[in-house]
Enzyme design. Structure first.
Site, PDB file in Angstrom:
ATOM      1  CD  GLU A 166      -2.940  -1.061   1.936  1.00  7.60           C
ATOM      2  OE1 GLU A 166      -3.238  -0.238   2.762  1.00  7.60           O
ATOM      3  OE2 GLU A 166      -4.153  -1.850   1.728  1.00  7.60           O
ATOM      4  CD  GLU A 353      -4.009  -6.067   3.454  1.00  9.10           C
ATOM      5  OE1 GLU A 353      -4.679  -5.169   4.251  1.00  9.10           O
ATOM      6  OE2 GLU A 353      -2.928  -5.850   3.743  1.00  9.10           O
TER       7      GLU A 353
HETATM    8  C1  LIG Z   1      -8.256   1.713   4.121  1.00 11.06           C
HETATM    9  O1  LIG Z   1      -8.105   0.111   3.551  1.00 11.06           O
HETATM   10  C2  LIG Z   1      -6.648  -0.118   3.460  1.00 11.06           C
HETATM   11  O2  LIG Z   1      -6.775  -0.775   2.317  1.00 11.06           O
HETATM   12  C3  LIG Z   1      -6.095  -1.149   4.578  1.00 11.06           C
HETATM   13  C4  LIG Z   1      -6.768  -1.613   5.461  1.00 11.06           C
HETATM   14  N1  LIG Z   1      -5.739  -2.530   5.988  1.00 11.06           N
HETATM   15  C5  LIG Z   1      -4.582  -2.178   5.514  1.00 11.06           C
HETATM   16  N2  LIG Z   1      -4.830  -1.264   4.410  1.00 11.06           N
HETATM   17  C6  LIG Z   1      -3.275  -2.727   5.784  1.00 11.06           C
HETATM   18  O3  LIG Z   1      -2.493  -3.200   4.952  1.00 11.06           O
HETATM   19  C7  LIG Z   1      -3.447  -3.538   7.065  1.00 11.06           C
HETATM   20  O4  LIG Z   1      -2.031  -3.497   7.736  1.00 11.06           O
HETATM   21  C8  LIG Z   1      -4.514  -3.138   8.036  1.00 11.06           C
HETATM   22  O5  LIG Z   1      -4.562  -3.776   9.372  1.00 11.06           O
HETATM   23  C9  LIG Z   1      -5.941  -3.420   7.308  1.00 11.06           C
HETATM   24  C10 LIG Z   1      -7.236  -3.216   8.053  1.00 11.06           C
HETATM   25  O6  LIG Z   1      -7.279  -1.673   8.355  1.00 11.06           O
END
Ligand SMILES: CO[C@H](O)c1c[n+]2c([nH]1)[C@H](O)[C@@H](O)[C@H](O)[C@H]2CO
Length: 447
Positions: A166, A353
């Site tokens: 991300e 994810e």
């Molecule tokens: C806003 O959503 C994002 O795509 C996103 C959500 N999340 C993420 N990125 C991260 O990659 C994880 O480490 C988080 O734990 C997980 C849950 O918040």
């Protein structure tokens, strides 16, 4: 009821990240990361939580792997803590850190579970941050050095590599919006960092290709779906700017070799410029083997003059929400995946994810998280629709295997299909674990 069926060869998995589950923050030579620093800065993380212990997976990974094996997954996405390998980011290697990941990966393989390794899931060595962090191009080279060592060290064991998790969160959420480490609020800084992250991705891909090692490499951008509030051009344009921040800004350089002009023009209006050096785009625009997609939510967006960064605002039209107050928008999952196929072609996609925050607790040894089951059903139905429409989906990894340290929300927000009692560290399989286990076994579920 409708039966939702998946291709027999789809990979089923789960995902976590080092700082969120490992704990053992100072064990066996691990250096400090920016999240150790940030989480101990008063006011940055809810309840003052930090990752010193987390799920203690550093010591309990054999138990976690037993739970994965019972679940029936055949691929598991984890991340490596860069400061466990290079305590100061570069230079001397911490052999104990390497040994930990060898023991862990060997245990996964011994249980028939393929490791999918994320090299960077936000825990930058603090020593590199002290020298400017991702704003400093030297950090790009340090990442390439760290990646090269990992490729060679785990050759033959790890065959699916994700460079950066991300880059939007690492750049804009962490250096413009400022709620994640290191917590700056500077658009020029964040935009510069976004370029350096894509460059770091490209230099790591180069190292991987030059090594001649077997395996596949990609990155894992996050995306949200934005739907225009009306068919007025101002709403459509506002919506596209919002989505361009997640999609075109981080996909065009990799898949088309240049930044999207409409976004460059917008950033220039905001006084932001990108300093791209000769050769940068050639590194970034190298072919990759897959892209990891992280999808959780979407929003309806409309034009609002001089509002926030893109002259737009989200409109609440009454979507159901998770316990994180995120819209539940499975239609957006299908639309986002379709947009990627239309704009970037048939690049193989792993959903790296997808999941939801629901804080259901343990009652008489059981966690009744029916809302999470419903969320997974809705989003897997959208995924099935995307597959049927020709999107090249190779696998689905739910976020997350375990309740864990949810960054600025600490342990207050639970995404796991396994409940973790953060006082006792006891794991409890939720109803969603059993539902996912049956879905993996069947290759279908009853909507
Ligand atoms: C806003 O959503 C994002 O795509 C996103 C959500 N999340 C993420 N990125 C991260 O990659 C994880 O480490 C988080 O734990 C997980 C849950 O918040």
């Amino acid at each position: 009821m409708a039966i939702i069926e998946f291709p027999k060869d789809i990979r089923w998995g789960a995902a976590t990240a080092a700082y969120q589950i490992e704990g053992a923050a100072t064990k066996d030579g691990r250096g400090l990361s920016i999240w150790d620093t940030f989480s101990k800065t008063p006011g940055k993380v809810l309840n003052g939580d930090n990752g010193d212990i987390a799920c203690d997976s550093y010591h309990r990974y054999e138990e976690d792997i037993e739970l994965m094996k019972e679940l029936g997954i055949d691929i598991y996405r984890f991340s490596v803590s860069w400061p466990r390998i290079f305590p100061t980011g570069t230079g001397e290697v911490n052999q104990s850190g390497l040994q930990y990941y060898h023991d862990f990966v060997d245990a996964l393989l011994a249980n028939g579970i393929e490791p999918m390794c994320t090299l960077y899931h936000w825990d930058l060595p603090q020593a590199l941050q002290d020298k400017g962090g991702w704003e400093n191009r030297e950090t790009v080279d340090a990442f390439a050095e760290y990646s090269d060592l990992m490729f060679k060290e785990f050759d033959g064991k790890i065959k699916k590599w994700i460079t950066i998790n991300e880059p939007w969160c690492v750049s804009f959420l962490s250096n413009f919006i400022g709620i994640h480490a290191p917590g700056y609020q500077n658009l020029q800084l964040a935009t510069t960092i976004s370029h350096h992250l894509l460059l770091a991705h490209g230099k790591a891909v180069t190292k991987f290709r030059e090594s001649g090692l077997t395996g596949e490499i990609g990155y894992a951008p996050n995306l949200e779906w934005n739907e225009p509030y009306s068919n007025k051009q101002e709403d459509i344009d506002a919506c596209n700017r919002g989505m361009g921040w997640f999609i075109e800004w981080f996909f065009d350089p990799v898949f088309k070799g240049s930044y999207p002009q409409f976004m460059l023009d917008w950033f220039e209006k905001k006084g932001v410029t990108l300093s791209i050096q000769d050769g940068d785009m050639a590194f970034i625009h190298q072919p990759i083997d897959f892209v990891g997609i992280n999808y959780y939510t979407g929003s309806v967006v409309r034009y609002k003059e001089n509002h926030e960064l893109f002259d737009n605002e989200k409109v609440d039209i009454g979507y159901e929400k998770t316990d994180f107050d995120w819209n539940i928008y499975p239609e957006g999952f299908y639309k986002a995946l379709s947009k990627l196929k239309d704009q970037y072609g048939q690049i193989p996609i792993y959903i790296t994810e997808n999941g939801a925050c629901y804080n259901d607790g343990v009652e008489n040894g059981r966690v009744k998280d029916q809302r999470r089951i419903d969320y997974l059903k809705q989003h897997l139905t959208s995924l099935s629709r995307a597959i049927d429409s020709g999107v090249n989906i190779k696998g689905y990894l739910t976020w997350s295997l375990l309740d864990n340290f949810e960054w600025a929300e600490g342990y207050d927000k639970r995404f796991g299909i396994i409940h973790v009692d953060f006082n006792t560290l006891e794991r409890t399989k939720k109803d969603s674990y059993y539902w996912y286990k049956q879905t993996i076994k069947n290759g279908w579920f009853d909507m």
